[in-house]
Design a protein around this motif. Structure first.
Motif, PDB file in Angstrom:
ATOM      1  N   UNK A 294       1.811 -22.693  15.164  1.00  0.00           N
ATOM      2  CA  UNK A 294       1.974 -22.593  13.705  1.00  0.00           C
ATOM      3  C   UNK A 294       2.408 -23.937  13.108  1.00  0.00           C
ATOM      4  N   UNK A 295       3.266 -24.658  13.823  1.00  0.00           N
ATOM      5  CA  UNK A 295       3.781 -25.930  13.312  1.00  0.00           C
ATOM      6  C   UNK A 295       2.807 -27.086  13.529  1.00  0.00           C
ATOM      7  N   UNK A 296       1.833 -26.900  14.429  1.00  0.00           N
ATOM      8  CA  UNK A 296       0.870 -27.959  14.768  1.00  0.00           C
ATOM      9  C   UNK A 296      -0.540 -27.359  14.795  1.00  0.00           C
ATOM     10  N   UNK A 297      -0.912 -26.723  13.686  1.00  0.00           N
ATOM     11  CA  UNK A 297      -2.076 -25.830  13.685  1.00  0.00           C
ATOM     12  C   UNK A 297      -3.414 -26.523  13.479  1.00  0.00           C
ATOM     13  N   UNK A 298      -3.419 -27.840  13.335  1.00  0.00           N
ATOM     14  CA  UNK A 298      -4.694 -28.567  13.255  1.00  0.00           C
ATOM     15  C   UNK A 298      -5.106 -28.917  14.677  1.00  0.00           C
ATOM     16  N   UNK A 299      -6.061 -28.174  15.216  1.00  0.00           N
ATOM     17  CA  UNK A 299      -6.421 -28.310  16.626  1.00  0.00           C
ATOM     18  C   UNK A 299      -7.819 -28.859  16.834  1.00  0.00           C
ATOM     19  N   UNK A 300      -8.204 -28.952  18.099  1.00  0.00           N
ATOM     20  CA  UNK A 300      -9.559 -29.371  18.477  1.00  0.00           C
ATOM     21  C   UNK A 300     -10.199 -28.250  19.279  1.00  0.00           C
TER      22      UNK A 300
ATOM     23  N   UNK B  99     -16.519 -18.440  25.889  1.00  0.00           N
ATOM     24  CA  UNK B  99     -15.126 -18.853  26.078  1.00  0.00           C
ATOM     25  C   UNK B  99     -14.987 -20.316  25.697  1.00  0.00           C
ATOM     26  N   UNK B 100     -13.960 -20.618  24.933  1.00  0.00           N
ATOM     27  CA  UNK B 100     -13.725 -21.977  24.448  1.00  0.00           C
ATOM     28  C   UNK B 100     -12.279 -22.383  24.731  1.00  0.00           C
ATOM     29  N   UNK B 101     -12.016 -23.639  24.512  1.00  0.00           N
ATOM     30  CA  UNK B 101     -10.666 -24.198  24.638  1.00  0.00           C
ATOM     31  C   UNK B 101     -10.269 -24.809  23.304  1.00  0.00           C
ATOM     32  N   UNK B 102      -9.060 -24.482  22.843  1.00  0.00           N
ATOM     33  CA  UNK B 102      -8.511 -25.128  21.646  1.00  0.00           C
ATOM     34  C   UNK B 102      -7.241 -25.867  22.053  1.00  0.00           C
ATOM     35  N   UNK B 103      -7.172 -27.140  21.715  1.00  0.00           N
ATOM     36  CA  UNK B 103      -6.028 -27.979  22.067  1.00  0.00           C
ATOM     37  C   UNK B 103      -5.206 -28.276  20.819  1.00  0.00           C
ATOM     38  N   UNK B 104      -3.912 -27.999  20.911  1.00  0.00           N
ATOM     39  CA  UNK B 104      -2.972 -28.306  19.833  1.00  0.00           C
ATOM     40  C   UNK B 104      -2.019 -29.382  20.326  1.00  0.00           C
ATOM     41  N   UNK B 105      -2.010 -30.515  19.643  1.00  0.00           N
ATOM     42  CA  UNK B 105      -1.197 -31.663  20.046  1.00  0.00           C
ATOM     43  C   UNK B 105       0.031 -31.773  19.158  1.00  0.00           C
TER      44      UNK B 105
ATOM     45  N   UNK C 162       2.139 -30.315  24.138  1.00  0.00           N
ATOM     46  CA  UNK C 162       0.801 -29.812  23.831  1.00  0.00           C
ATOM     47  C   UNK C 162       0.669 -28.367  24.282  1.00  0.00           C
ATOM     48  N   UNK C 163      -0.218 -27.648  23.613  1.00  0.00           N
ATOM     49  CA  UNK C 163      -0.559 -26.271  23.992  1.00  0.00           C
ATOM     50  C   UNK C 163      -2.073 -26.151  24.071  1.00  0.00           C
ATOM     51  N   UNK C 164      -2.550 -25.563  25.164  1.00  0.00           N
ATOM     52  CA  UNK C 164      -3.976 -25.269  25.325  1.00  0.00           C
ATOM     53  C   UNK C 164      -4.168 -23.755  25.209  1.00  0.00           C
ATOM     54  N   UNK C 165      -5.155 -23.354  24.419  1.00  0.00           N
ATOM     55  CA  UNK C 165      -5.477 -21.940  24.232  1.00  0.00           C
ATOM     56  C   UNK C 165      -6.912 -21.700  24.692  1.00  0.00           C
ATOM     57  N   UNK C 166      -7.084 -20.724  25.568  1.00  0.00           N
ATOM     58  CA  UNK C 166      -8.405 -20.330  26.061  1.00  0.00           C
ATOM     59  C   UNK C 166      -8.724 -18.954  25.494  1.00  0.00           C
TER      60      UNK C 166
ATOM     61  N   UNK D  96       1.468 -24.138  27.949  1.00  0.00           N
ATOM     62  CA  UNK D  96       2.327 -25.048  27.210  1.00  0.00           C
ATOM     63  C   UNK D  96       2.902 -26.131  28.100  1.00  0.00           C
ATOM     64  N   UNK D  97       2.851 -27.366  27.631  1.00  0.00           N
ATOM     65  CA  UNK D  97       3.412 -28.495  28.390  1.00  0.00           C
ATOM     66  C   UNK D  97       4.354 -29.280  27.490  1.00  0.00           C
TER      67      UNK D  97
END
Length: 210
Positions: A20-26, A72-78, A102-106, A165-166
């Protein structure tokens, strides 16, 4: 994502709040001609489905969406990141590194085709981002201008399969070394040094209170 145990975060609430705080992802996907990536804002809805969903949209002219349905995709939030100088350790046998969060969402994509569902998702998204504004803008989706723009976008949901989450904040070093790095970060105005220093301080406090 490679995550040493010291940096691993599994707490769902913490991961959701981070997104939510870093919601602009790739958004990344693998296509026949190679990988594709699109930079997008997302809305996290953790109450829908088994593990929550990410709501997103992109321009219809962006061909990335054409083969996404059911994939299935990957979204990365930095989050914040900063260079760590070896000179800050005040200790021999150390090297520079980079601290970051960083958080990765699959998850699996579902293209939303019904107009009323598209409007509902976009209304939620606008309300989320406008909620922090002093004078929130209220989208009128029955307005001819906005209705016309809706025809130029593709709205989708990503049903979350798993999240990683890392929090790489030098937890693998002694508290003394971590404090030395915090002091060093506070002397730097590059990257997100101040934010990383604050996160490291919070991490140490949490350990002290555990």
């Amino acid at each position: 994502m490679y995550i040493p145990k010291a940096f691993e975060v599994n707490d769902k609430t913490k991961l959701v709040n981070f997104i939510r705080d870093n919601s602009f992802g790739i958004l990344f996907s693998q296509e026949e001609n190679g990988p594709l990536a699109t930079h997008l804002p997302f809305l996290m809805d953790e109450k829908t489905g088994d593990n929550g969903v990410l709501i997103g949209h992109m321009a219809k002219q962006n061909s990335h969406w054409n083969k996404l349905n059911g994939k299935e995709v990957l979204v990365v939030f930095q989050g914040p990141h900063a260079y760590i100088s070896a000179s800050w350790y005040n200790d021999p046998n150390t090297v520079p590194t980079w601290n970051y969060v960083a958080v990765h969402v699959y998850g699996t994509v579902r293209i939303i085709e019904k107009k009323e569902e598209m409007v509902e998702r976009m209304e939620k998204t606008v309300n989320f981002y406008e909620s922090s504004m002093p004078n929130p803008w209220n989208a009128k989706f029955d307005d001819e201008f906005i209705d016309g723009l809706m025809n130029g976008i593709v709205v989708f949901e990503i049903s979350i399969n798993r999240m990683e989450g890392k929090w790489k904040l030098s937890q693998n070093h002694s508290i003394e070394r971590q404090q030395n790095l915090i002091n060093g970060l506070k002397t730097s105005n590059k990257y997100n040094s101040a934010e990383i220093a604050t996160m490291m301080e919070q991490n140490i406090k949490q350990k002290d209170n555990a």
